[in-house]
Enzyme design. Structure first.
Site, PDB file in Angstrom:
ATOM      1  N   TYR A 189       0.852  -1.223   0.000  1.00 38.41           N
ATOM      2  CA  TYR A 189       0.213   0.143   0.002  1.00 38.41           C
ATOM      3  C   TYR A 189       1.000   1.235  -0.075  1.00 38.41           C
ATOM      4  O   TYR A 189       1.743   1.338   0.793  1.00 38.41           O
ATOM      5  CB  TYR A 189      -0.760   0.062   1.187  1.00 38.41           C
ATOM      6  CG  TYR A 189      -1.883   1.346   1.297  1.00 38.41           C
ATOM      7  CD1 TYR A 189      -2.966   1.253   0.905  1.00 38.41           C
ATOM      8  CD2 TYR A 189      -1.280   2.475   1.817  1.00 38.41           C
ATOM      9  CE1 TYR A 189      -3.842   2.462   1.054  1.00 38.41           C
ATOM     10  CE2 TYR A 189      -1.992   3.629   2.239  1.00 38.41           C
ATOM     11  CZ  TYR A 189      -3.172   3.735   1.314  1.00 38.41           C
ATOM     12  OH  TYR A 189      -3.864   4.745   1.527  1.00 38.41           O
ATOM     13  N   GLU A 191      -3.157   7.799  -4.331  1.00 40.46           N
ATOM     14  CA  GLU A 191      -3.199   6.480  -3.800  1.00 40.46           C
ATOM     15  C   GLU A 191      -2.829   5.252  -4.884  1.00 40.46           C
ATOM     16  O   GLU A 191      -3.514   5.265  -5.977  1.00 40.46           O
ATOM     17  CB  GLU A 191      -4.387   6.083  -2.967  1.00 40.46           C
ATOM     18  CG  GLU A 191      -4.446   4.912  -2.121  1.00 40.46           C
ATOM     19  CD  GLU A 191      -5.664   4.772  -1.498  1.00 40.46           C
ATOM     20  OE1 GLU A 191      -5.870   4.756  -0.278  1.00 40.46           O
ATOM     21  OE2 GLU A 191      -6.476   4.446  -2.372  1.00 40.46           O
TER      22      GLU A 191
END
Ligand code: GDP
Ligand code: MN
Length: 386
Positions: free
Chosen positions: A110, A198
């Site tokens: 992530y 992101e």
């Protein structure tokens, strides 16, 4: 403004971040064969192209091995309703499907960059546990979340990127590409005036390559004027009324209540909404006609407010600063005369020429309630809406 995955990945691509080969976005199953061809050799991945994460768990991400399988998946996906943990209890209709070449995944990581308001700077957030919901992870295992604050002008420093790579446990031969990738992401964050960039997941492929498998970019609405290509773009999240308001230069956000608010200035609009809530009501919208609102804008604002079927009363709260109260009052009267006003109207004026403004309203013969203070106005509007 949120960019769709396809758009975000094209920006990534232009900045040298590896992304899967893409077949683009399709809206009909008939477009699938060409999209598969563009995406290259299978297997492929089909993704519901909507502005929400968590599609994987909601049936919105399908890895397919053959064109026949792809066809079935595309047919099922186009037009489906998808509800994920990010759609707030409602569902989104899938109008588009993104077709990419599928990656073979060895590891999911992530990575994101967001604005850290407490530290007053952007921060890179990373975790070795990619694919996971980061919100969950933040609760259950906060130590697994790595953070590196950035200089808002310079972006990330190479030593910070290397420190992240070590903590993520990336092998030495991936260090260089990780540093380049994070540096490119931080440049994107700054250049696009983003509030969020992101990549979840950033994967290490079976071939040992880093690749952005998903992408999300949220651009600060206040910076849209610096990105003319976005200003022209249709905001997929805006409602028809919000779009109409934008065209005439009115800041409008639809809400769930039943008191339509027309206010000049964003701060006063927020204060008006709070006061309505304090008086026991619920605003139907946030609406800022702007500091220099003209009579034409007042009329346009009226039309937009009244198109919302939930509106049971309209509250006008105008501070005559740049604009004089009598000019605003005249604008209100002109608008009301043109529009058939089917709900009670409460008006509170304050500021320059307030006496003249109120006088105009009083003498107009139009049915409306004058209020002397914001509190008075909010209470009257709440009562009128009942
Ligand atoms: P999201 O759930 O809406 O964030 O959608 P993502 O694009 O992040 O995909 C969700 C999950 O699907 C990923 O975490 C992967 O596990 C899986 N996935 C997505 N793309 C691929 C792919 O190309 N190959 C494989 N094998 N899995 C994928
Ligand atoms: Mn994702």
């Amino acid at each position: 403004m949120k960019l769709l995955e396809y758009e975000a990945k094209r920006i990534f691509e232009r900045c040298g971040i590896p992304v899967p080969r893409t077949g683009g976005v399709i809206t009909r199953p008939a477009q699938l064969p060409a999209a598969l061809r563009r995406a290259g050799k299978g297997p492929w991945v089909l993704k519901a192209h909507v502005l929400a994460g968590g599609r994987g768990k909601a049936g919105g991400v399908r890895v397919v091995k053959t064109p026949a399988e792809a066809r079935l998946a595309a047919k099922a996906m186009i037009g489906m309703e998808i509800a994920t943990h990010q759609t707030h209890g409602s569902a989104l209709k899938v109008g588009e499907v993104l077709v990419d070449q599928a990656a073979r995944i060895a590891r999911e990581i992530y990575v994101s960059i967001a604005m850290d308001r407490r530290e007053a700077c952007p921060v890179v957030i990373a975790s070795a546990e990619g694919g996971m919901q980061i919100e969950e992870l933040a609760k259950s295992n906060p130590e697994a979340i790595l953070k590196e604050p950035l200089d808002a002008q310079r972006g990330i420093e190479p030593f910070q990127a290397r420190r992240l790579a070590f903590k993520l446990g990336l092998p030495a031969d991936q260090l260089g590409s990780f540093v380049r990738l994070i540096t490119a992401l931080s440049k994107i964050f700054i250049e696009w005036d983003a509030s969020l960039v992101e990549v979840n997941p950033l994967v290490v492929t079976a071939e040992g390559k880093l690749m952005a498998l998903d992408g999300k970019i949220v651009v600060d609405d206040n910076a849209l004027f610096r990105h003319p290509e976005l200003e022209k773009r249709k905001d997929p999240e805006a409602t028809p009324l919000e779009r109409e308001a934008k065209k005439v230069g009115i800041n409008y956000v639809g809400l769930d209540g039943n008191i339509g608010c027309m206010v000049n200035g964003a701060g006063l609009a927020m204060g008006t909404m709070d006061t309505v809530a304090l008086a026991g009501g619920m605003p139907a919208n946030f609406l800022d006609v702007g500091g220099g609102a003209t009579a034409a804008q007042v009329a346009a604002a009226f039309r937009i407010i009244l198109k919302d079927p939930n509106v049971r009363a309209v509250l006008i709260n105008i501070f005559g600063g740049i604009m004089r109260c009598d000019v605003i009052a005249q604008g209100v009267l002109d608008a009301v005369r043109k529009i058939e006003l089917s709900v009670p109207l409460v008006v509170r004026l304050e500021g320059t020429n307030v006496k003249e403004g109120k006088e105009l309203l009083r003498k107009s013969g139009i049915k409306l309630t004058l209020a002397d203070s914001l509190w008075d106005a909010a209470q009257k509007a709440v009562a009128a809406a009942r």
